[in-house]
Design an enzyme around this catalytic site. Structure first.
Site, short mmCIF file in Angstrom:
data_model
loop_
_atom_site.label_atom_id
_atom_site.label_comp_id
_atom_site.label_asym_id
_atom_site.label_seq_id
_atom_site.Cartn_x
_atom_site.Cartn_y
_atom_site.Cartn_z
N ASN A 10 0.81 -1.27 0.00
CA ASN A 10 0.11 -0.11 0.48
C ASN A 10 0.75 1.35 0.30
O ASN A 10 1.81 1.62 0.87
CB ASN A 10 -0.93 -0.09 1.11
CG ASN A 10 -1.95 0.88 1.30
OD1 ASN A 10 -1.81 1.91 0.14
ND2 ASN A 10 -2.20 1.01 2.29
N ARG A 109 -2.43 -1.77 -3.46
CA ARG A 109 -3.74 -1.04 -3.62
C ARG A 109 -3.63 -0.09 -4.18
O ARG A 109 -2.80 0.72 -3.99
CB ARG A 109 -3.71 -1.40 -1.42
CG ARG A 109 -5.22 0.34 -2.11
CD ARG A 109 -5.22 0.86 -0.13
NE ARG A 109 -6.37 1.59 -0.69
CZ ARG A 109 -6.17 2.94 0.54
NH1 ARG A 109 -5.45 2.69 0.80
NH2 ARG A 109 -7.39 3.19 -0.06
N HIS A 198 -13.10 2.72 -0.98
CA HIS A 198 -12.84 1.08 0.47
C HIS A 198 -13.30 0.75 0.08
O HIS A 198 -14.14 -0.29 0.64
CB HIS A 198 -13.93 2.51 1.86
CG HIS A 198 -13.45 3.34 2.82
ND1 HIS A 198 -14.18 4.01 3.26
CD2 HIS A 198 -11.77 3.72 3.05
CE1 HIS A 198 -13.17 4.92 4.02
NE2 HIS A 198 -12.35 4.27 3.81
N ARG A 259 -12.74 15.48 7.28
CA ARG A 259 -13.46 15.94 6.61
C ARG A 259 -14.41 16.21 6.51
O ARG A 259 -15.18 15.26 7.75
CB ARG A 259 -13.31 14.85 5.28
CG ARG A 259 -12.19 14.56 4.46
CD ARG A 259 -11.87 13.26 3.83
NE ARG A 259 -11.06 12.62 3.34
CZ ARG A 259 -10.36 11.42 2.77
NH1 ARG A 259 -11.89 10.10 3.49
NH2 ARG A 259 -9.15 10.93 3.01
N GLU A 402 -8.39 -5.59 4.93
CA GLU A 402 -7.93 -5.01 4.20
C GLU A 402 -6.91 -5.47 3.12
O GLU A 402 -7.02 -6.35 1.91
CB GLU A 402 -8.10 -3.74 3.24
CG GLU A 402 -9.09 -2.88 3.83
CD GLU A 402 -9.19 -1.53 3.96
OE1 GLU A 402 -9.10 -0.54 5.00
OE2 GLU A 402 -9.62 -0.69 3.50
#
Ligand code: ADP
Length: 416
Positions: A10, A109, A198, A259, A402
């Site tokens: 990643n 990823r 996601h 956010r 993940e």
């Protein structure tokens, strides 16, 4: 059984994370982080895991049960290629040996697959060009992901490399769900639509939930709340994503750590015209200085919780705004799906914050959702039910993984 090592990467712009899994058991063998690439002093951390052999320490599962050793090194790391050399040294000195068991495949990823990539894809030079070209849509992420891919291909030239896209799971959205109601020509010429993110986590969690309740994925309507620092919720019908809260970028939807999530776009016009803010100021405001951080001074829900206990009114409001938005989406997705069989919570907040889960679903008794307070508050780890036995909707906490999902998809593609 012989080891089937798969390496998962990643990669960010100045760092990358890696994890080596043995896919014969789906167990993590080692993980690490190489960061501050390009700075005068970089940092490399490598952790080796060993399976517990003692029953007292718990069962051997997909997640590490016993930490063997972590070593951290500080040294200059000029670029991603140098970072991979540092990683290879760590494997050589601390194990497990990649010379004895080289990865059978490397999974990457990749944040943005645009409307082009709807499944994990074997990386070829053409795929690299496409990932690069999609940087228009994800200028912060795709170039960093690509830097990791290029360096990893140099480090492991003989292994198949596979790209697993955050957006891919949401490529099943219907036009009604992904189209923004703006001038269609403007949207088309700039590829403006909802993509969703996601996806790897939403897929993993919805499949794990179906397996846990012992019903076919195809028969289930599910809502998955992935609540980490970034947060999104997805409506899944028969294993297909039909709606998701993140949009053109990961900024849309839920209130997150830093956010804003959904906001009237005209607020930006106002802040530009009246507040003298530039586009970059606004980007920074909504992505980095909003959400829980903007409302209460911390992006960490544990701090918000502590603030509430101290009687900090800003923390109380931040929590209420956060939960209000979750409830709005829960209702919306129940409506989009026509009810749900399973609602799951995952990631840092979703797995650890019972008061958030309870708040999000509190009013949904009319839709057959009933949380059991004792089950919800239980400190138990692992996949678990938190609804009552009478609840028509099964509510679960499902730890996401993940890296494991990327490793599974990588192995499947490399064997195809
Ligand atoms: P990321 O999106 O960076 O992968 P995670 O899924 O690890 O993030 O979630 C990180 C967030 O989870 C933290 O910022 C914090 O808000 C929340 N979190 C982690 N542990 C707890 C906990 N024990 N209780 C409440 N919230 C937690």
């Amino acid at each position: 059984m012989s080891v089937v090592p798969v390496l998962v990467i990643n990669s960010g712009s100045s760092s990358f994370k890696y994890q080596l899994l043995d896919m014969s058991t789906e167990r993590t063998l080692a993980s690490g982080l190489v960061e501050r690439i390009g700075e005068p002093v970089g940092v490399a951390r490598h952790t080796v895991y060993a399976a517990s052999t003692s029953a007292a320490a718990g069962e051997v599962t997909g997640t590490p049960t016993f930490l063997d050793a972590t070593r951290t090194r500080e040294l200059p790391i000029s670029d991603h290629t140098a970072g991979f050399a540092v990683m290879l040294e760590a494997f050589a000195s601390d194990g497990p040996s990649l010379a004895d068991n080289p990865p059978v495949a490397v999974g990457h990823r990749v944040v943005h697959g645009g409307a082009r990539f709807f499944e994990p894809t074997l990386i070829t030079p053409l795929v690299e060009i496409n990932i690069d070209e999609l940087s228009v849509l994800a200028p912060l992420h795709n170039p960093a992901n690509l830097a990791g891919i290029l360096a990893a291909r140099r480090a492991f030239p003989d292994a198949p490399h596979v790209a697993v896209f955050d957006t891919a799971f949401h490529q099943t959205l219907a036009p009604a769900a992904y189209t923004y109601a703006i001038d269609a020509d403007v949207a088309a010429s700039h590829r403006i639509r909802r993509y969703g993110f996601h996806g790897t986590s939403h897929k993993f969690v919805s499949e794990a939930a179906a397996a846990f309740v012992g019903r076919p994925l195809e028969d289930l309507k599910q809502i998955v709340f992935h609540l980490g620092n970034g947060a999104s919720v997805t409506a899944i019908d028969g294993g297909r994503s039909v709606d998701t809260s993140m949009g053109f970028t990961p900024l849309e939807g839920l209130v997150m750590g830093t956010r804003s999530g959904d906001i009237d776009p005209a607020v930006l016009f106002q802040l530009a015209r009246r507040g003298g803010m530039t586009i970059d100021d606004l980007d920074d405001l909504l992505n980095k200085r909003s959400g829980l951080l903007g409302l209460a001074g911390s992006n960490d829900l544990r701090d918000i919780r502590a603030g509430i206990e101290r009687g900090d009114e800003r923390a109380v409001l931040a929590f209420e705004v956060y939960v209000h938005r979750l409830r709005t989406y829960a209702g919306a997705y129940l409506a989009q799906l026509g009810g749900a069989d399973i609602i799951s919570f995952t990631a840092g907040v979703g797995e650890n914050a019972p008061h958030v889960r309870a708040g999000a679903l509190e009013t949904l008794g009319f839709a057959g959702v009933e949380i059991d307070p004792d089950r919800n508050e239980s400190p138990e780890r692992g996949i678990r039910v938190i609804s009552t036995d009478a609840s028509r909707v099964t509510v679960l906490v499902v730890p996401t993984d993940e890296e494991l999902e990327i490793a599974r998809q990588t192995l499947a593609v490399s064997r195809a």
